[in-house]
Design a protein around this motif. Structure first.
Motif, mmCIF file in Angstrom:
data_model
loop_
_atom_site.group_PDB
_atom_site.id
_atom_site.type_symbol
_atom_site.label_atom_id
_atom_site.label_comp_id
_atom_site.label_asym_id
_atom_site.label_seq_id
_atom_site.Cartn_x
_atom_site.Cartn_y
_atom_site.Cartn_z
ATOM 1 N N LEU A 112 -14.100 1.090 -15.949
ATOM 2 C CA LEU A 112 -13.567 -0.152 -15.207
ATOM 3 C C LEU A 112 -12.560 0.133 -14.392
ATOM 4 O O LEU A 112 -12.397 -0.582 -13.120
ATOM 5 N N ILE A 113 -11.632 1.280 -14.695
ATOM 6 C CA ILE A 113 -10.727 1.917 -13.913
ATOM 7 C C ILE A 113 -11.307 2.397 -12.401
ATOM 8 O O ILE A 113 -10.726 2.023 -11.154
ATOM 9 N N GLY A 115 -14.278 1.285 -11.291
ATOM 10 C CA GLY A 115 -14.819 0.022 -10.460
ATOM 11 C C GLY A 115 -13.625 -0.646 -9.755
ATOM 12 O O GLY A 115 -13.990 -1.218 -8.826
ATOM 13 N N SER A 116 -12.388 -0.772 -10.249
ATOM 14 C CA SER A 116 -11.514 -1.456 -9.763
ATOM 15 C C SER A 116 -10.722 -0.819 -8.537
ATOM 16 O O SER A 116 -10.281 -1.406 -7.567
ATOM 17 N N ILE A 117 -10.904 0.527 -8.589
ATOM 18 C CA ILE A 117 -10.147 1.453 -7.623
ATOM 19 C C ILE A 117 -10.923 1.444 -6.357
ATOM 20 O O ILE A 117 -10.530 1.245 -5.308
#
Length: 118
Positions: A112-113, A115-117
Motif C-alpha cells: 500500500l505504501i 503504491g501510494s508513493i
C-alpha cells in the motif's frame, strides 16, 4: 528497547532475504524456501523470539518477485514487520497464526505504501 528492535529487525530481514533469494533466484517453491529458512534458523544459538522473528520474516519472503524488485524493498518489508512483531509480542500471546499474520500485514502495508508513493 532499541537493541531489541535491531536484533528483531536483523532476524526478520535475514529470514525474509534468504527465503526470497531461494524462491526467486534459486527456483525453489516458496513453501520449501520458507521451511528451509525456518529449519536452519531453529538451529541458531539465539533465543526463541529471534527464531520466531526469522521464521516470520521467511513468511514475508514468500511474496512474489513481481511485488519486490530490489533488496531495499525487502528491507522495507522487514522494517515494517519488525515493528509489528515487537509491538505485538504481548498482544497476540497464546494465539496461533501470529507469525503469518505479521508477515501478511507487513507485506500488505508495504504494498500500500509503495503504491501510494509511486
Amino acid at each position: 528497547m532499541r537493541i531489541r528492535f535491531q536484533y528483531k529487525l536483523g532476524a526478520f530481514f535475514l529470514g525474509c532475504l534468504f527465503c526470497f533469494i531461494l524462491h526467486s533466484k534459486a527456483g525453489w517453491s516458496p513453501v520449501l524456501a520458507s521451511a528451509s529458512v525456518g529449519l536452519i534458523g531453529s538451529f541458531l544459538p539465539v533465543n526463541s523470539n529471534m527464531r520466531a522473528a526469522m521464521y516470520s520474516g521467511s513468511f514475508a519472503g514468500m511474496c512474489s518477485s513481481e511485488l519486490v524488485s530490489n533488496y531495499w524493498e525487502i528491507f522495507g518489508i522487514s522494517l515494517i514487520g519488525a515493528v509489528i512483531y515487537l509491538y505485538s509480542l504481548k498482544l497476540f500471546q497464546g494465539f496461533g497464526g501470529k507469525l503469518g499474520t505479521i508477515a501478511f500485514v507487513s507485506v500488505a502495508l508495504f504494498y500500500l505504501i509503495k503504491g501510494s508513493i509511486i
